[in-house]
Design a protein around this motif. Structure first.
Motif, short mmCIF file in Angstrom:
data_model
loop_
_atom_site.label_atom_id
_atom_site.label_comp_id
_atom_site.label_asym_id
_atom_site.label_seq_id
_atom_site.Cartn_x
_atom_site.Cartn_y
_atom_site.Cartn_z
N ASP A 146 -5.53 -6.82 7.62
CA ASP A 146 -6.70 -7.64 7.28
C ASP A 146 -6.27 -9.05 6.86
O ASP A 146 -7.00 -9.72 6.14
N TYR A 172 0.84 -1.21 0.00
CA TYR A 172 0.00 0.00 0.00
C TYR A 172 0.88 1.26 0.00
O TYR A 172 0.54 2.27 -0.61
N ARG A 173 2.02 1.16 0.68
CA ARG A 173 2.96 2.29 0.68
C ARG A 173 3.52 2.52 -0.73
O ARG A 173 3.70 3.65 -1.17
#
Ligand code: DC
Length: 236
Positions: free
Chosen positions: A143, A47-48
């Motif tokens: 998650d 995500y980064r």
């Protein structure tokens, strides 16, 4: 110190470690994977990477459609570290080393928004599940136990108070020569916690079958030992 079972076949194929920002997932997960001879995949870097690339290309982080398109095309690689500068591994984006760039304050500021986009999560989750198919993987994130690998053989949720997490993150930043204030670190973590745990898709939460470890008063070695004890106890 707890010894692991001799027969590796009795160890879990997949270990999910979730928890809030700066709860120690990367440090603990990397060391645990090293001891077990497993691959450690820190999904936060994915995500980064999307966030850094979007900013580098001048894409507005609020432009969900363009960010999602980018997430579907981006090439992210995690390789054994090539430099001894405190990094746990190398992170390559489209073939170039971006290990430290993805930890910048600008990325910290925007990564929670970008990781809340369903299309971005879909693209990342697909890649994460593919990697887990090989087995012998410790996967870190928010998650993993709830959405990415609901059937993971062992699920750990690492927790720590905001104060302790902020102090740890602050010490890391200072060690890297970054000039930050503790108040800013607290505000940044609070901001990310709020978005990560309230987003509609795959929010941060404890999986019902996860073992929760609060690391406030534990050393890294003690946390690893706790996880190893759980591993041994689940051995038939
Ligand atoms: O673990 P980290 O701080 O490097 O993660 C960066 C961000 O990525 C975090 O604020 C939320 C997001 N993230 C996520 O939504 N799902 C994951 N499995 C891992 C990270």
């Amino acid at each position: 110190m707890t010894s692991l079972p001799d027969a590796h076949k009795s160890l879990p194929r997949t270990i999910a470690i979730d928890g809030p920002a700066a709860s120690g997932k990367t440090t603990i997960g990397t060391l645990l994977a090293e001891e077990l001879g497993y691959l450690c995949l820190d999904t936060g870097i994915m995500y980064r990477a999307v966030t850094w690339q979007a900013l580098a290309e001048g894409i507005d982080p609020e432009d969900e459609e363009s960010v999602t398109k980018l997430a579907e095309q981006i090439e992210i690689d995690v390789l054994p570290k090539s430099v001894e500068d405190g990094r746990p591994f190398d992170v390559l984006i489209n073939g170039l080393d971006r290990t430290w760039e993805i930890r910048s304050p600008e990325v910290n500021q925007n990564v929670s928004l970008i990781s809340s986009y369903p299309g971005v999560r879909e693209a990342m989750t697909r890649q994460q599940r593919k990697i887990a198919e090989r087995g012998k993987v410790v996967m870190l994130g928010r998650d993993i136990g709830t959405v990415v690998l609901p059937d993971a053989d062992l699920k750990v949720y690492l927790d720590a108070s905001l104060k302790v997490r902020a102090q740890r993150r602050y010490a890391e930043e200072i060690a890297h020569g970054n000039c930050v204030h503790l108040d800013e670190v607290i505000a940044s973590l609070k901001h990310r916690d709020a978005i990560d745990s309230t987003r509609k898709v795959a929010p941060l939460k404890v999986a019902p079958d996860a073992v929760v470890i609060n690391t406030d008063n534990l050393t890294i070695a003690q946390v690893i030992d706790k996880i190893k004890t759980i591993l041994v106890q689940r051995d038939p």
